[in-house]
Scaffold this active site. Structure first.
Site, PDB file in Angstrom:
ATOM      1  N   SER A 160      71.636   7.256  34.776  1.00 17.06           N
ATOM      2  CA  SER A 160      70.517   7.012  35.423  1.00 17.06           C
ATOM      3  C   SER A 160      69.274   6.860  35.250  1.00 17.06           C
ATOM      4  O   SER A 160      69.021   5.803  35.287  1.00 17.06           O
ATOM      5  CB  SER A 160      70.854   8.291  36.863  1.00 17.06           C
TER       6      SER A 160
ATOM      7  N   HIS B 134      65.393  11.923  42.890  1.00 18.11           N
ATOM      8  CA  HIS B 134      66.179  10.674  40.954  1.00 18.11           C
ATOM      9  C   HIS B 134      65.774   9.796  41.496  1.00 18.11           C
ATOM     10  O   HIS B 134      65.557   9.006  40.168  1.00 18.11           O
ATOM     11  CB  HIS B 134      67.478  10.935  41.564  1.00 18.11           C
TER      12      HIS B 134
ATOM     13  N   ASP C 215      68.392   3.912  45.184  1.00 14.77           N
ATOM     14  CA  ASP C 215      68.476   5.073  44.900  1.00 14.77           C
ATOM     15  C   ASP C 215      68.059   6.012  46.099  1.00 14.77           C
ATOM     16  O   ASP C 215      68.312   5.977  47.397  1.00 14.77           O
ATOM     17  CB  ASP C 215      67.590   5.241  43.727  1.00 14.77           C
TER      18      ASP C 215
END
Ligand SMILES: *[C@@H]1O[C@H](CO)[C@@H](O)[C@H](O)[C@H]1NC(C)=O
Ligand SMILES: *[C@@H]1O[C@H](CO)[C@@H](O)[C@H](O)[C@H]1NC(C)=O
Length: 467
Positions: A391, A217, A181
């Site tokens: 996600s 994220h 990620d």
């Protein structure tokens, strides 16, 4: 006589095509930057047959399997790459190239190759292709719309019934889950106690030495897997490790994603040295993807599965139209593809759905909470925020995978997929269909087999144990 002439002609044809294929964009990159990062592939491409062989071998432990897998692939790569490695080693004395061997797929990444080096490589017959890096996708930062701590289990964790599994003494303890990620803020209050102590971080693009995230994220997705504060994590007893495949402004570049994939199989230290195949994670959660029916990541997914590592991917955010599943989630290697649901258990409208371009398969396989998910953020050690996307769904499934591995460490990728599917609950209909299949029957192209449930999957595993 005729036969031998034909064979001779065939031999000549093979010899004539022996020059490597060089990416036509390389000269342009060289003229702008003076050097270019390249990926070298080799003609002697036996890694698929090695993987297939290992699928049929049995070992008395996963560590022995992965160590033997590594030794076989490494010696294959060293042998086929011998002359190229010698040339690269030599050119290191006159330039500042960086060499990263991908033993897993018999490739080499060279950073900052100049035209002299590329010309030399372009005449080596064992090389198949020389290509440039490319952007696969860009992950958007999570907005910190709700930074105030919300107490109690978050809605996705509660909907999965994860707390009832924790009450059995299983919080994912004894397992290790990885993500690929934007990185992870390793000092975050929800994550610092779950970080494994050795070979737990690799950042191929920027070389940071400790878990770092300048986007948010990756800190958010890891919080959902195993965060230990404010009820954000599905498996708060699991440990984590991370590879930063999306380091540059959230951009996930092919070369970094390839390096990360190899790191997952035998994690190295932060310098890329001292690979430890005994420290491979139980599962890898991938909240990235782009394009459709792309095959470039297949050898890596196949390697993970062969090595006994469960592979999970977000299905993409290109819904609600049919045939919108992204790669690598749509791969024919069958990673576990995860779609997103809302807090009222409908499939989120953004969630990519099937059928897949190839063979019209159901992707996602399963769905998980993915709209308005509250988790950790990168901006401080106590920052939280709400994010939406597949996600956010994929790490819920990865957290449940940790609970399953904690209950039974020897599960295979396929068994994890079967358990997630067996425990899946029907989602609410949004009156949608694809290819005439309604979202009221399961599996369907919107939700797959339904929304995952920790309680139901663990109960199913307990039934297997009794049987
Ligand atoms: C690389 O070059 C150094 C000298 O610069 C040499 O000592 C080393 O053995 C070489 N390694 C390989 C793999 O060729
Ligand atoms: C997790 O903890 C429970 C309770 O202490 C224990 O029975 C179980 O063996 C542990 N699981 C792993 C995989 O370490």
């Amino acid at each position: 006589m005729k036969l031998s002439v034909a064979l001779l002609a065939l031999g000549l044809a093979c010899a004539a095509q022996a020059a490597p294929t060089v990416d036509p964009g390389i000269p342009e990159s060289l003229s702008i930057q003076g050097s270019v990062d390249i990926l070298i592939t080799f003609r002697d491409y036996q890694t698929a047959s090695i993987r297939n062989r290992f699928k049929h071998l049995s070992f008395n432990s996963r560590t022995n399997l992965i160590q033997s897998f590594y030794a076989t692939l490494k010696s294959h790569a060293d042998a086929t790459q011998k002359n190229v490695l010698a040339l690269l080693n030599q050119s290191r004395t006159t330039s500042d190239i960086k060499i990263r061997q991908l033993w897993l797929t018999n490739k080499i990444i060279v950073k900052k190759a100049d035209s002299t080096l590329i010309d030399s490589l372009a005449s080596m017959p064992e090389i198949d292709t020389i290509t440039r890096d490319r952007l696969i996708t860009t992950l958007k930062p999570i907005d910190a719309v709700d930074a105030s701590p919300r107490v109690g289990e978050q809605w996705g964790v509660a909907l999965l019934d994860a707390p009832s599994v924790w009450a059995d003494g299983n919080s994912g303890n004894g397992t290790v889950i990885a993500n690929i990620d934007t990185g992870v803020r390793g000092t975050h209050e929800a994550l610092r106690d779950g970080l494994r102590s050795v070979n737990s971080w690799y950042d191929p693009a920027q070389g940071t030495k400790v878990p770092t995230d300048d986007n948010g994220h990756g800190t958010h997705t890891m919080g959902t897997i195993c965060g230990r504060a404010n009820g954000i994590g599905v498996a708060p007893g699991a440990q984590w490790i991370a590879c930063r495949g999306c380091a540059r402004g959230g951009g996930c570049y092919q070369f970094d994603l390839e390096e990360c994939a190899q790191w997952i199989v035998c994690p190295t230290d932060e310098e890329g040295n001292n690979p430890r195949c005994d420290l491979a994670p139980n599962a890898v959660s991938n909240s990235w993807g782009g394009g459709q029916d792309e095959k470039w990541y297949d050898p890596y997914i196949d390697s993970w599965i062969t090595a006994g590592i469960a592979a999970l991917f977000a299905n993409g955010n290109d819904g609600p139209g049919c045939r919108s599943a992204n790669s690598p989630a749509d791969s024919i290697i069958e990673p576990i593809a995860v779609g997103a649901t809302t807090s009222i258990d409908e499939v989120a409208s953004f969630s990519s759905i099937g059928p897949t371009i190839r063979y019209r398969r159901f992707k996602p396989d399963i769905s998980a909470p993915g709209e308005g998910v509250y988790s950790s953020l990168h901006s401080s050690d106590t920052a939280y925020g709400t994010g939406s996307g597949t996600s956010m769904a994929c790490p819920h499934a990865a957290g449940l995978t940790a609970l399953l591995y904690s209950a039974r460490p020897s599960l295979t990728h396929r068994q994890i997929a079967d358990l997630l599917i067996a425990g899946a609950q029907p989602t609410k209909s949004s009156e949608r269909e694809c290819l005439g299949i309604s979202d009221t029957v399961f599996p369907n192209y919107q939700a797959g087999y339904g929304r995952i449930s920790a309680r139901a999957s663990i109960d199913e595993l307990n039934r297997w144990t009794k049987a």
